[in-house]
Design a protein around this motif. Structure first.
Motif, PDB file in Angstrom:
ATOM      1  N   PRO A  78      -3.776  22.709   5.937  1.00  0.00           N
ATOM      2  CA  PRO A  78      -3.243  22.758   7.251  1.00  0.00           C
ATOM      3  C   PRO A  78      -3.334  21.394   8.180  1.00  0.00           C
ATOM      4  CG  PRO A  78      -5.376  23.471   7.185  1.00  0.00           C
ATOM      5  CD  PRO A  78      -5.040  23.090   5.874  1.00  0.00           C
ATOM      6  N   LEU A  79      -3.608  20.238   7.672  1.00  0.00           N
ATOM      7  CA  LEU A  79      -3.891  19.166   8.299  1.00  0.00           C
ATOM      8  C   LEU A  79      -2.661  18.482   8.578  1.00  0.00           C
ATOM      9  CD1 LEU A  79      -6.377  17.185   6.033  1.00  0.00           C
ATOM     10  CD2 LEU A  79      -6.930  18.887   8.037  1.00  0.00           C
ATOM     11  N   SER A  80      -2.598  17.803  10.011  1.00  0.00           N
ATOM     12  CA  SER A  80      -1.480  17.404  10.674  1.00  0.00           C
ATOM     13  C   SER A  80      -1.096  15.947   9.902  1.00  0.00           C
ATOM     14  CB  SER A  80      -1.748  17.079  11.969  1.00  0.00           C
ATOM     15  OG  SER A  80      -1.946  18.349  12.611  1.00  0.00           O
ATOM     16  N   ILE A  81      -0.051  15.328  10.363  1.00  0.00           N
ATOM     17  CA  ILE A  81       0.368  14.002  10.189  1.00  0.00           C
ATOM     18  C   ILE A  81      -0.726  13.120  10.723  1.00  0.00           C
ATOM     19  CG2 ILE A  81       2.134  12.111  10.231  1.00  0.00           C
ATOM     20  CD1 ILE A  81       4.296  14.252   9.827  1.00  0.00           C
ATOM     21  N   ARG A  82      -1.291  12.222  10.019  1.00  0.00           N
ATOM     22  CA  ARG A  82      -2.055  11.324  11.000  1.00  0.00           C
ATOM     23  C   ARG A  82      -1.524   9.910  11.137  1.00  0.00           C
ATOM     24  NH1 ARG A  82      -7.807  11.619   7.919  1.00  0.00           N
ATOM     25  NH2 ARG A  82      -7.225  13.770   8.310  1.00  0.00           N
ATOM     26  N   GLU A  83      -1.689   9.636  12.420  1.00  0.00           N
ATOM     27  CA  GLU A  83      -1.219   8.194  12.686  1.00  0.00           C
ATOM     28  C   GLU A  83      -2.098   7.263  12.922  1.00  0.00           C
ATOM     29  OE1 GLU A  83       2.232   6.362  15.650  1.00  0.00           O
ATOM     30  OE2 GLU A  83       2.375   8.118  15.059  1.00  0.00           O
ATOM     31  N   ILE A  84      -2.401   6.174  12.177  1.00  0.00           N
ATOM     32  CA  ILE A  84      -3.357   5.235  12.432  1.00  0.00           C
ATOM     33  C   ILE A  84      -2.572   3.782  13.015  1.00  0.00           C
ATOM     34  CG2 ILE A  84      -5.393   4.231  11.717  1.00  0.00           C
ATOM     35  CD1 ILE A  84      -5.587   6.380   9.541  1.00  0.00           C
ATOM     36  N   PRO A  85      -2.701   3.281  14.300  1.00  0.00           N
ATOM     37  CA  PRO A  85      -2.626   2.382  14.699  1.00  0.00           C
ATOM     38  C   PRO A  85      -3.545   1.334  14.340  1.00  0.00           C
ATOM     39  CG  PRO A  85      -3.126   3.558  16.396  1.00  0.00           C
ATOM     40  CD  PRO A  85      -3.238   4.421  15.484  1.00  0.00           C
ATOM     41  N   GLU A  86      -3.086   0.021  13.917  1.00  0.00           N
ATOM     42  CA  GLU A  86      -4.041  -0.813  13.228  1.00  0.00           C
ATOM     43  C   GLU A  86      -3.525  -2.420  13.605  1.00  0.00           C
ATOM     44  OE1 GLU A  86      -5.549  -0.412   9.237  1.00  0.00           O
ATOM     45  OE2 GLU A  86      -3.814   1.041   9.272  1.00  0.00           O
ATOM     46  N   TRP A  87      -4.530  -3.286  13.944  1.00  0.00           N
ATOM     47  CA  TRP A  87      -4.332  -4.650  13.846  1.00  0.00           C
ATOM     48  C   TRP A  87      -4.916  -5.193  12.636  1.00  0.00           C
ATOM     49  CZ3 TRP A  87      -1.421  -5.285  17.703  1.00  0.00           C
ATOM     50  CH2 TRP A  87      -1.572  -4.781  18.924  1.00  0.00           C
ATOM     51  N   PHE A 120       5.413   3.320   7.704  1.00  0.00           N
ATOM     52  CA  PHE A 120       4.665   2.843   8.643  1.00  0.00           C
ATOM     53  C   PHE A 120       5.715   1.849   9.564  1.00  0.00           C
ATOM     54  CE2 PHE A 120       5.502  -0.295   5.297  1.00  0.00           C
ATOM     55  CZ  PHE A 120       6.081  -1.531   5.823  1.00  0.00           C
ATOM     56  N   THR A 121       5.309   1.547  10.755  1.00  0.00           N
ATOM     57  CA  THR A 121       6.181   0.809  11.643  1.00  0.00           C
ATOM     58  C   THR A 121       5.192  -0.396  12.402  1.00  0.00           C
ATOM     59  OG1 THR A 121       5.560   2.262  13.580  1.00  0.00           O
ATOM     60  CG2 THR A 121       7.569   2.933  12.407  1.00  0.00           C
ATOM     61  N   GLU A 122       6.181  -1.446  12.743  1.00  0.00           N
ATOM     62  CA  GLU A 122       5.372  -2.747  13.359  1.00  0.00           C
ATOM     63  C   GLU A 122       4.864  -2.256  14.812  1.00  0.00           C
ATOM     64  OE1 GLU A 122       4.866  -5.348  11.959  1.00  0.00           O
ATOM     65  OE2 GLU A 122       5.901  -5.116   9.817  1.00  0.00           O
ATOM     66  N   GLU A 169       0.775  -1.067   0.080  1.00  0.00           N
ATOM     67  CA  GLU A 169       0.066   0.012   0.010  1.00  0.00           C
ATOM     68  C   GLU A 169       0.957   1.563  -0.047  1.00  0.00           C
ATOM     69  OE1 GLU A 169      -4.435  -0.666   1.908  1.00  0.00           O
ATOM     70  OE2 GLU A 169      -2.765  -0.330   3.339  1.00  0.00           O
ATOM     71  N   ALA A 170       1.999   1.329   0.771  1.00  0.00           N
ATOM     72  CA  ALA A 170       2.939   2.376   0.856  1.00  0.00           C
ATOM     73  C   ALA A 170       3.203   2.746  -0.551  1.00  0.00           C
ATOM     74  CB  ALA A 170       4.037   2.224   1.660  1.00  0.00           C
ATOM     75  N   GLU A 171       3.223   1.681  -1.573  1.00  0.00           N
ATOM     76  CA  GLU A 171       3.794   2.037  -2.907  1.00  0.00           C
ATOM     77  C   GLU A 171       2.798   2.639  -4.009  1.00  0.00           C
ATOM     78  OE1 GLU A 171       6.019  -1.253  -4.507  1.00  0.00           O
ATOM     79  OE2 GLU A 171       7.222  -1.640  -2.762  1.00  0.00           O
ATOM     80  N   TYR A 172       1.537   2.307  -3.509  1.00  0.00           N
ATOM     81  CA  TYR A 172       0.623   3.006  -4.670  1.00  0.00           C
ATOM     82  C   TYR A 172      -0.422   3.845  -3.820  1.00  0.00           C
ATOM     83  CZ  TYR A 172      -2.505  -0.790  -2.825  1.00  0.00           C
ATOM     84  OH  TYR A 172      -3.373  -1.642  -2.123  1.00  0.00           O
ATOM     85  N   ILE A 173      -0.361   3.984  -2.636  1.00  0.00           N
ATOM     86  CA  ILE A 173      -1.227   5.131  -1.814  1.00  0.00           C
ATOM     87  C   ILE A 173      -0.492   6.252  -1.722  1.00  0.00           C
ATOM     88  CG2 ILE A 173      -2.670   5.526   0.094  1.00  0.00           C
ATOM     89  CD1 ILE A 173      -3.896   2.707  -0.185  1.00  0.00           C
ATOM     90  N   GLU A 174      -0.744   7.221  -2.269  1.00  0.00           N
ATOM     91  CA  GLU A 174       0.324   8.503  -2.387  1.00  0.00           C
ATOM     92  C   GLU A 174       0.340   8.966  -0.973  1.00  0.00           C
ATOM     93  OE1 GLU A 174       0.654  12.731  -4.723  1.00  0.00           O
ATOM     94  OE2 GLU A 174      -0.839  11.394  -4.975  1.00  0.00           O
ATOM     95  N   LYS A 224       1.325   5.956   8.688  1.00  0.00           N
ATOM     96  CA  LYS A 224       1.150   7.425   8.965  1.00  0.00           C
ATOM     97  C   LYS A 224       1.135   7.982   7.593  1.00  0.00           C
ATOM     98  CE  LYS A 224       4.443   8.665  12.665  1.00  0.00           C
ATOM     99  NZ  LYS A 224       5.608   9.282  13.063  1.00  0.00           N
ATOM    100  N   TYR A 225      -0.131   8.989   7.581  1.00  0.00           N
ATOM    101  CA  TYR A 225      -0.378   9.593   6.345  1.00  0.00           C
ATOM    102  C   TYR A 225       0.139  10.907   6.591  1.00  0.00           C
ATOM    103  CZ  TYR A 225      -3.304   5.298   5.507  1.00  0.00           C
ATOM    104  OH  TYR A 225      -3.653   4.157   5.376  1.00  0.00           O
ATOM    105  N   LYS A 226       0.631  11.647   5.354  1.00  0.00           N
ATOM    106  CA  LYS A 226       0.992  12.768   5.256  1.00  0.00           C
ATOM    107  C   LYS A 226      -0.006  13.558   4.573  1.00  0.00           C
ATOM    108  CE  LYS A 226       5.438  13.837   5.154  1.00  0.00           C
ATOM    109  NZ  LYS A 226       6.740  13.987   4.750  1.00  0.00           N
ATOM    110  N   LEU A 227      -0.816  14.549   5.173  1.00  0.00           N
ATOM    111  CA  LEU A 227      -1.839  15.255   4.363  1.00  0.00           C
ATOM    112  C   LEU A 227      -1.251  16.551   3.990  1.00  0.00           C
ATOM    113  CD1 LEU A 227      -4.865  13.934   6.455  1.00  0.00           C
ATOM    114  CD2 LEU A 227      -3.781  12.926   4.428  1.00  0.00           C
ATOM    115  N   SER A 228      -2.265  17.286   3.224  1.00  0.00           N
ATOM    116  CA  SER A 228      -1.920  18.690   2.886  1.00  0.00           C
ATOM    117  C   SER A 228      -2.191  19.669   3.661  1.00  0.00           C
ATOM    118  CB  SER A 228      -2.777  18.980   1.636  1.00  0.00           C
ATOM    119  OG  SER A 228      -2.447  18.108   0.463  1.00  0.00           O
TER     120      SER A 228
END
Length: 227
Positions: free
Chosen positions: A117-126, A95-97, A85-90, A111-115
């Protein structure tokens, strides 16, 4: 299993259910999309979007059918799911484990880097990526929010999704995905942070998820066609 639900409530590691039980629940939900969910817009590449509310949360889904080889989907979506996903979702920056032990689930901080004024968004997932039967061409990728701390200077997001990919009798591949939106409302701690009201972001989600399909197909063709 009775208390496990696909929603935006963060789950500790000990709340995860065995893979077989997760697949059973996911199959029940995902097979309802085409029959009972509200049909929305159609997009290029044969993508049909659907929506409905589940447990008080809005879910978006898409279904598409493809002539590309089954092996592309198995290798690109089921195997090394987040790395690919990191290769085709801009917007997926890194990501970290997260240690998930021997549960069958994998833990990741995406971690998603948005335009601005939005912040870096970190989403922890199982994340559970599984082909239930090796001789049957179908697999699931199930993601639920992880109840773990995030990095400093990040805004915590939450995300739940189910992907189901299977080969049809005619050899084509059907790809279904259903997910809860990662919203951006600074007044709601269950969302992704930022300044976009939820209703506005909800309107953008169908086209966003539809675009993931050609993004994946373009990436997969470059990566696997020569093989």
């Amino acid at each position: 299993m009775a208390n496990f639900t696909f929603d935006l409530r963060p789950k500790p590691l000990n709340a995860l259910i065995p893979p077989a039980a997760a697949v059973s629940l996911a199959r029940s939900l995902i097979t309802e999309v085409a029959n009972t969910w509200k049909e929305g817009s159609a997009y290029p590449h044969g993508v049909q979007v659907y929506s409905r509310k589940l447990l008080g949360e809005k879910w978006i889904a898409r279904i598409s059918t493809h002539k590309e080889p089954w092996d592309w989907f198995k290798a690109g979506i089921c195997e090394n799911h987040t790395e690919n996903e990191a290769e085709y979702i801009e917007t997926l920056d890194s990501f970290t484990e997260i240690d998930a032990g021997e549960s069958g689930w994998r833990g990741v901080h995406t971690k998603y880097k948005l335009s601005f004024p939005l912040s870096i968004r970190e989403i922890p997932e199982w994340v559970l990526a599984i082909q239930p039967e090796p001789d049957i061409k179908e697999f699931f990728v199930i993601s639920v929010p992880a109840d773990v701390p995030i990095s400093k200077n990040s805004v915590k997001g939450r995300y739940a999704s189910i992907e189901y990919v299977h080969e049809l009798p005619d050899g084509k591949v059907e790809w279904t995905m259903a997910f809860t939106p990662v919203v951006a409302n600074m007044f709601d701690q269950s969302d992704g942070g930022g300044f976009i009201p939820r209703v506005i972001q909800d309107l953008a989600l169908p086209s966003t998820t539809a675009h993931d399909v050609p993004n994946f197909l373009t990436w997969a063709k470059k990566k696997y066609a020569a093989e």
